[in-house]
Design an enzyme around this catalytic site. Sequence first.
Site, PDB file in Angstrom:
ATOM      1  N   ARG A  80      98.167 -43.571 -18.123  1.00  0.00           N
ATOM      2  CA  ARG A  80      96.965 -44.299 -18.506  1.00  0.00           C
ATOM      3  C   ARG A  80      95.812 -43.306 -18.521  1.00  0.00           C
ATOM      4  NH1 ARG A  80      94.712 -48.900 -14.653  1.00  0.00           N
ATOM      5  NH2 ARG A  80      93.207 -47.298 -14.077  1.00  0.00           N
ATOM      6  N   HIS A 132      91.200 -48.983 -16.619  1.00  0.00           N
ATOM      7  CA  HIS A 132      91.878 -50.231 -16.989  1.00  0.00           C
ATOM      8  C   HIS A 132      91.167 -50.915 -18.152  1.00  0.00           C
ATOM      9  CE1 HIS A 132      93.577 -54.248 -16.757  1.00  0.00           C
ATOM     10  NE2 HIS A 132      92.372 -54.737 -16.557  1.00  0.00           N
ATOM     11  N   TYR A 151      89.458 -44.664  -7.697  1.00  0.00           N
ATOM     12  CA  TYR A 151      90.701 -44.846  -6.930  1.00  0.00           C
ATOM     13  C   TYR A 151      91.833 -43.892  -7.332  1.00  0.00           C
ATOM     14  CZ  TYR A 151      91.468 -47.819 -11.038  1.00  0.00           C
ATOM     15  OH  TYR A 151      91.553 -48.282 -12.310  1.00  0.00           O
TER      16      TYR A 151
END
Lengths: 368, 327
Positions: free
Chosen positions: A256, A260, A269
């Site tokens: 990724r 998100h 994070y």
Amino acid sequence: MAMHKTKAVTATRHAALGLSDQDLLDMYYYIALARTLDDRMWVLQRAGKAMFVISGPGHEGCQVGAMWPMDKKNDWLVPFYRSVAACLVKGMTPKDILLGLFARAVDPSSGGRQMPGHYGHPGVKILSTSSPVGTQYPHAVGIAYAAKLRKTGEVTMVAIGEGGTSQGDWHEALNWAGIYKLPVIFVVENNFYAISVPLHKQVAGESVAARAAGYGFPGVVADGSDVLECYRVAKEAYDRARRGEGPTLIEYRVERLGSHSSDDQQERYRPKEEIEAARRRDPLVTFRAYLESVGLMDEPRGQALTARIKREIDEATDSADAEPLPDPSTAERHVYATQHDPTYYRADDQIPGPHPMHPWLPGPDGRR
Amino acid sequence: MAQVLTFRDALRATLMEEMDRNPAVVLLGEDIGVYQGTFRITADFLTRFGPKRVIDTPISELGFVGAAVGMAMLGLRPVVEVMTWNFSLLAADQILNNAAKLRYFSGGQVNVPLVIRGPNGAGVQLSAQHSQSLEALYAHFPGLWVVAPATPADARGLLLTALRGKDPVVFLENAALYGAKGEVPDGDAPIPFGQAEIMRRGHDVTIISYSRMVHLALTAAEQLAQTGIEAEVINLRTLRPLDRETLIRSVRRTHRAVVVQEQWRPFGAAAEIAAVIYEGAFDLLDAPVERVTGADVPMPYARNLELLALPHERDIVAAVQRTLYRQ
């Protein structure tokens, strides 16, 4: 497409898989097109032209590989919100996707009813994304059941992230498809994070593919940075489905590359080194390296392609932006197909009509 | 012509006829095939239509309702039997977030012609997870039609409409009514949604209900007639759409209204119906609208407690008398 021809001096990996040079150039085009569109959507969101973006940078390679063996006219795609490249391959245009981003009246997914990234386009046989993750899996099973019942030969491909595999929907769908040996391909694009929750807290045992064994059909893993391998496993899955041998679960291990969604910052994070390392597995980079290694791509051709794609995305952006927002007088359309309640909803078989019960919409003078 | 059928046979015959007529109709549910359905609504269907159209599902409400949504999007006409509506809560996301919304958020491109049917409401000593009445929950959501037949004729006529529409339908039966007999018209006569039936004419008070509670209302009306009170009884048949016109017209004549529901009182169907009456007949009311409802507890198992928790004819009689200031 560049009309370049290479001399087949040695057997290449792609030739062994039955892919032509032109296939490869087309696949690369879609990966690059999806990435450029993706970048554009984020810019537009940051510029205040759109409220929200959710997309799939890093997932494009596996999606193009997965889609390439599909019969694009006949088969169904049931995508998820990262399926930008898959939807482009299936037949949506960059403008179609931007119309959804801008919530325009002619947005082919929803007419401005649904959030961006929730793709649906019955005209090119794409159905139909919800926000609760996992719900598309049982839908795909129902679509595959209908295809089998009617003997249409349609195969359904459904996609999800690894986070969605924790849902009951996902397991119930696999169980059904296994019992009825349905022509469905279950794709899981495992990018190791469900928003912030890492794989080891999402998937016990950390293998999605292994779960297929429990449902009685094969599960395979492929590296999402290896587009040809992504194609190879999908081709096998389509062949199985067309032979009537039932479903296949494919776990693509992808990176990724972005957060998100536009409401997230992955730097909060994820370690910096991890994000940096992910970029080296970017399918745009790795696939281009393969194309260069077989003489299909070089600096001038790459620049020409980039310029062409930029032009396409620019035109799509301007053209989508110029479309009007949905007309308020249509806001209650599409709730029902059939009129049963003249005092509430104007169903689509009874348009237009008065709406006396809930005057939430402006009148002709623009006032409520 | 009409014939006398049980509620069960009216449902069964209607489903069977429609499956004969329309090859797109498929049935899904737990134990509907070999076992012929927990309440035997699908008796003989498996032998007649085969396992491809009469699908014994895994115990997987979310999965099979979701699969039915997929089938419906492709133009099949799935009829899902939930063993009881209580178990539909396992599939709530597929019903409320998907079936109800897919048409809207596809911009009208995708229809979901799905019927979900099964028993709703209390039986006999089935406790809190088999006894709930979920009509208010489902009727809250735009995108669903919510049907609650009271008679075998309703069951047939409303099911025909449900099976021929293009929208998802929540079809709420009541297990206590499956054996109830009534005249069912022959022939192809769908009952349109949103058309209440006035089951009994009266001029003193209007009693409004649906499903099994209609029969309590009729019994109460007969008892009230002994004391010279003539109640009008309205069977709503469908909650969404709600036939506002019939009930407002009636209350404008009788000036009093009692709404009867089996479910819990707070935020229930009766509250919505009472609000509709206030909006449409406020100036013509001679008393506050009364609600007769189930007790606000999860249904207890012990029979004495269960009976206390359910509405009774005497509760309706008392409510009517309150609207007439007789007590």
